[in-house]
Structure formats: structure tokens, C-alpha cells
Write an enzyme that holds these catalytic residues in place. Sequence first.
Site, PDB file in Angstrom:
ATOM      1  N   THR A 170     -13.282  20.285  -2.586  1.00  0.00           N
ATOM      2  CA  THR A 170     -13.690  19.205  -3.506  1.00  0.00           C
ATOM      3  C   THR A 170     -14.782  18.408  -2.799  1.00  0.00           C
ATOM      4  OG1 THR A 170     -12.162  17.577  -2.598  1.00  0.00           O
ATOM      5  CG2 THR A 170     -11.316  18.931  -4.411  1.00  0.00           C
ATOM      6  N   TYR A 197      -6.249   7.787   7.789  1.00  0.00           N
ATOM      7  CA  TYR A 197      -5.906   8.643   6.638  1.00  0.00           C
ATOM      8  C   TYR A 197      -4.473   9.155   6.798  1.00  0.00           C
ATOM      9  CZ  TYR A 197      -6.552  12.364   3.092  1.00  0.00           C
ATOM     10  OH  TYR A 197      -6.442  13.187   1.997  1.00  0.00           O
ATOM     11  N   ASN A 229      -3.426   9.911  -8.051  1.00  0.00           N
ATOM     12  CA  ASN A 229      -4.197  10.856  -7.265  1.00  0.00           C
ATOM     13  C   ASN A 229      -5.391  10.229  -6.555  1.00  0.00           C
ATOM     14  OD1 ASN A 229      -5.612  13.599  -6.807  1.00  0.00           O
ATOM     15  ND2 ASN A 229      -7.001  12.558  -8.207  1.00  0.00           N
ATOM     16  N   ASP A 254     -10.541   5.768 -13.400  1.00  0.00           N
ATOM     17  CA  ASP A 254     -11.320   6.093 -12.202  1.00  0.00           C
ATOM     18  C   ASP A 254     -12.395   5.032 -12.049  1.00  0.00           C
ATOM     19  OD1 ASP A 254     -13.168   7.550 -10.314  1.00  0.00           O
ATOM     20  OD2 ASP A 254     -11.804   9.207 -10.710  1.00  0.00           O
ATOM     21  N   ASP A 278      -9.889   0.401 -11.073  1.00  0.00           N
ATOM     22  CA  ASP A 278      -9.806   0.375  -9.604  1.00  0.00           C
ATOM     23  C   ASP A 278      -8.316   0.318  -9.295  1.00  0.00           C
ATOM     24  OD1 ASP A 278      -9.606  -0.182  -6.930  1.00  0.00           O
ATOM     25  OD2 ASP A 278     -11.122  -1.757  -6.927  1.00  0.00           O
ATOM     26  N   VAL A 279      -7.785   1.415  -8.755  1.00  0.00           N
ATOM     27  CA  VAL A 279      -6.323   1.524  -8.598  1.00  0.00           C
ATOM     28  C   VAL A 279      -5.739   0.487  -7.643  1.00  0.00           C
ATOM     29  CG1 VAL A 279      -6.092   3.964  -9.221  1.00  0.00           C
ATOM     30  CG2 VAL A 279      -6.593   3.345  -6.832  1.00  0.00           C
TER      31      VAL A 279
HETATM   32  N1  NAD Z   1      -9.321  17.982  -1.257  1.00  0.00           N
HETATM   33  C1  NAD Z   1      -8.431  18.087  -0.298  1.00  0.00           C
HETATM   34  O1  NAD Z   1      -8.528  18.962   0.566  1.00  0.00           O
HETATM   35  C2  NAD Z   1      -7.255  17.167  -0.246  1.00  0.00           C
HETATM   36  C3  NAD Z   1      -6.220  17.480   0.639  1.00  0.00           C
HETATM   37  C4  NAD Z   1      -5.114  16.636   0.698  1.00  0.00           C
HETATM   38  C5  NAD Z   1      -5.037  15.526  -0.114  1.00  0.00           C
HETATM   39  N2  NAD Z   1      -6.063  15.239  -0.960  1.00  0.00           N
HETATM   40  C6  NAD Z   1      -5.929  14.039  -1.798  1.00  0.00           C
HETATM   41  O2  NAD Z   1      -6.144  14.408  -3.150  1.00  0.00           O
HETATM   42  C7  NAD Z   1      -6.636  13.277  -3.884  1.00  0.00           C
HETATM   43  C8  NAD Z   1      -7.868  13.700  -4.671  1.00  0.00           C
HETATM   44  O3  NAD Z   1      -8.857  14.106  -3.757  1.00  0.00           O
HETATM   45  P1  NAD Z   1     -10.079  15.060  -4.116  1.00  0.00           P
HETATM   46  O4  NAD Z   1     -10.154  16.061  -3.024  1.00  0.00           O
HETATM   47  O5  NAD Z   1     -10.020  15.485  -5.520  1.00  0.00           O
HETATM   48  O6  NAD Z   1     -11.281  14.032  -3.857  1.00  0.00           O
HETATM   49  P2  NAD Z   1     -12.468  13.504  -4.776  1.00  0.00           P
HETATM   50  O7  NAD Z   1     -13.220  12.572  -3.909  1.00  0.00           O
HETATM   51  O8  NAD Z   1     -13.174  14.630  -5.427  1.00  0.00           O
HETATM   52  O9  NAD Z   1     -11.711  12.704  -5.938  1.00  0.00           O
HETATM   53  C9  NAD Z   1     -11.130  11.451  -5.717  1.00  0.00           C
HETATM   54  C10 NAD Z   1     -11.236  10.639  -6.991  1.00  0.00           C
HETATM   55  O10 NAD Z   1     -10.623   9.370  -6.754  1.00  0.00           O
HETATM   56  C11 NAD Z   1     -11.465   8.369  -7.297  1.00  0.00           C
HETATM   57  N3  NAD Z   1     -11.234   7.078  -6.644  1.00  0.00           N
HETATM   58  C12 NAD Z   1     -11.495   6.737  -5.367  1.00  0.00           C
HETATM   59  N4  NAD Z   1     -11.192   5.445  -5.161  1.00  0.00           N
HETATM   60  C13 NAD Z   1     -10.710   4.960  -6.334  1.00  0.00           C
HETATM   61  C14 NAD Z   1     -10.219   3.700  -6.759  1.00  0.00           C
HETATM   62  N5  NAD Z   1     -10.174   2.634  -5.936  1.00  0.00           N
HETATM   63  N6  NAD Z   1      -9.786   3.571  -8.030  1.00  0.00           N
HETATM   64  C15 NAD Z   1      -9.836   4.617  -8.887  1.00  0.00           C
HETATM   65  N7  NAD Z   1     -10.310   5.832  -8.549  1.00  0.00           N
HETATM   66  C16 NAD Z   1     -10.741   6.001  -7.288  1.00  0.00           C
HETATM   67  C17 NAD Z   1     -12.870   8.894  -7.052  1.00  0.00           C
HETATM   68  O11 NAD Z   1     -13.841   8.220  -7.840  1.00  0.00           O
HETATM   69  C18 NAD Z   1     -12.701  10.369  -7.391  1.00  0.00           C
HETATM   70  O12 NAD Z   1     -12.891  10.619  -8.757  1.00  0.00           O
HETATM   71  C19 NAD Z   1      -6.884  12.186  -2.845  1.00  0.00           C
HETATM   72  O13 NAD Z   1      -5.791  11.305  -2.837  1.00  0.00           O
HETATM   73  C20 NAD Z   1      -6.946  12.959  -1.533  1.00  0.00           C
HETATM   74  O14 NAD Z   1      -6.609  12.160  -0.434  1.00  0.00           O
HETATM   75  C21 NAD Z   1      -7.166  16.032  -1.046  1.00  0.00           C
END
Ligand code: NAD
Length: 303
Positions: free
Chosen positions: A200, A165, A98, A43, A71-72
Site C-alpha cells: 500500500t 509504531y 483502520n 477519512d 479525523d479519527v
Molecule cells: N500496509 C501494511 O503493510 C500494513 C501492515 C500492518 C498494519 N497496517 C495498518 O493498516 C492500516 C491501513 O494502512 P494502509 O497500509 O492501507 O495505509 P494507507 O496509508 O494506504 O491508508 C491509511 C488511510 O488512513 C487514513 N488516515 C490517516 N490518518 C487519518 C486520520 N487521522 N483520520 C482519518 N483517516 C486517516 C489515510 O488518509 C489513508 O486513507 C493502518 O492502520 C496501518 O497501520 C498496514
Amino acid sequence: MVTIKLYPTLDEKVAVLTGAARGIGKAVSDALIENNCKVVIGDILEKEGQEVVDAYNEKAGLKVAAFIRTDVTKYSDNIALFKLAETEFGGVDIALMNAGIVTGADSMFTPLDDATENRIIDVNAAAMIKGTKVALLHMAKRGGGSIVLVSSMAGIYSAPNLASYNASKHAVVGYTRSFQLMPSICNVRVNALCPFWIETELTAKFCNSDYEKFPYAKVISRCRYATMECLVEGFMTLTTDESRNTQTLKVLPDGLEIEQAPVVPDSFSGSADRETLAQFIPAAIAVGKHELAEALARYEQQR
Ligand SMILES: NC(=O)c1ccc[n+]([C@@H]2O[C@H](COP(=O)([O-])OP(=O)(O)OC[C@H]3O[C@@H](n4cnc5c(N)ncnc54)[C@H](O)[C@@H]3O)[C@@H](O)[C@H]2O)c1
């Protein structure tokens, strides 16, 4: 508090997770730890990620988890992440791709700025491809594995005000559906989760938006959410059920539901003669195996 089910086949497996310093990734990571897996988290949030793995190790009284700043969007970081899993725990069986973001690129009338536009595609889409390609090599060496990519309901339907998005998450669904032959090439399965809204920091960011500028925020803050429990169950189902490959599993307020892939029109493949089609699959598997052997040799040389 998420109730965690136990899955005996996960015992002692090694999992790599991106974006698991918090949110959805951390919830899946917690469940894997409870299932006696080893986890390696990548992360950009260094402090939070390190704290997560320190807590796991302290509770277990031995090393069951590791963190590396990742950094992914960078191949070098993805490679370092998967190699860490190999040096710490001997290989990789499971991956959760993720990490994801929402950015100011989501309206159609934002400034014409290359960096913002590229960022959302780089993190949400291109990084899924990079991480998956590295994961495939590690899992192929191991004799197989399971990769789950996190898309979104926005990867199936296009919510208004979330244009970039939507585009980035649709890419993940299309990519996931490309792995029909991978179980025959190297015993790796690739599936996608498509969550509806889950509470989240990402959704909090939406809900805290200025309603005047982003009216959709009101819809997001008022509609029913899916639960984290359901999300974790979806991940576990895709990971442990060996019949699942190239599936997109929706995580909805009412539970899990498979999104069926569109049916290929007759004019696309039905009109090709049957013999040609029958020959295509074994030929493509043979090519895939040959390319994999070359890719593994290249990968080993780079070390
Ligand atoms: N929460 C929702 O309602 C929801 C719905 C659909 C999809 N998603 C997807 O689920 C995934 C997780 O989302 P979440 O809700 O837990 O959000 P979040 O923001 O709590 O977590 C995202 C994580 O990704 C990390 N991250 C961001 N950019 C990065 C990078 N370049 N390299 C490494 N790590 C990185 C962040 O630091 C964070 O820890 C995402 O892909 C999001 O698009 C979330």
C-alpha cells in the site's frame, strides 16, 4: 485485482470504515460493496474518499455508500461518521477501524517533540478507542454487531526502527482483548487484524526511505508480503464467524493464523476462590448493561 468471495449473511448490512479512501480500508470496502452491503467511509482524504463512494453509487445506480471527512482522533468526527450511517442507511452492523499512520517518531533519537509523539499514539491507538466506544453505542441500539480493529504484526512483535509504531499497535491488541463480556452485554464482538507487510502507500513510504538513515527499509522492501486477498478474507472471517471475539488474527504471507492470547498466570486469578470468580462474571455483565443504558441515554441527549 482482489478476488472477492460472497458471504450471504452480509447481505444488506451497513458498515462504517475509517481510513478507507485507499489501501487496506478501500480493499475491505470494495469487498463489502460486492457483498451487497452499504458502506460509510470516514477519512481525512476528502477527494479520494468522495471518489470511492461516487464510483460505488454510480455502479449500483442507487445510493449504497456515503463519505464524510473524518479525523479519527476527534470524538466529534467519529460521532458524525456513525450518525451519518444511521441517517443514510438506518444503523450500523459492521465497523472497520483502520485509519493509521507511520511518523518520524519511529526512531528512538528523533527530536523531543510533543506533537509528533502524540500524533502516532492519537491516530493509531487513542482513535481506535474513541471509534470503538462510539460504534458500541450504535451497535447496541441495533441489537448487535461486529467491530474489527486494524493493528499490525508490529502489535505482536517489535520490529527494530519502528518503536512508536510498535507501541501504538501493541495498544490495539491489548484493547481488543478487553471485550470478553461484550457479547453478553450487547451482542457486539470486537476482534483485531494483525497484517504483515501488504503493498500500500504506507509500505511504499517505508520502501522509499533513505536506506542510510533507515536500514530496516531494505528488509521491508525485500521480504515476502501478505496479499490483500488474505487481508480481506481475515476481515470477513472475523466479521461473519459469530464465535470469534477478542481474537487477534495474523495476516501472513502464508495465510491467516490466530495469535493466542498469553495464558493468565495462576497467581493472577487461579488463587482467588472459585466462588468469587464465578460471581464476578454475572456481576460484571449486570454492571456493563447498566452502564450501557446510562451511556445510551447520555448519547441520545447530546443529539
Ligand atoms: N500496509 C501494511 O503493510 C500494513 C501492515 C500492518 C498494519 N497496517 C495498518 O493498516 C492500516 C491501513 O494502512 P494502509 O497500509 O492501507 O495505509 P494507507 O496509508 O494506504 O491508508 C491509511 C488511510 O488512513 C487514513 N488516515 C490517516 N490518518 C487519518 C486520520 N487521522 N483520520 C482519518 N483517516 C486517516 C489515510 O488518509 C489513508 O486513507 C493502518 O492502520 C496501518 O497501520 C498496514
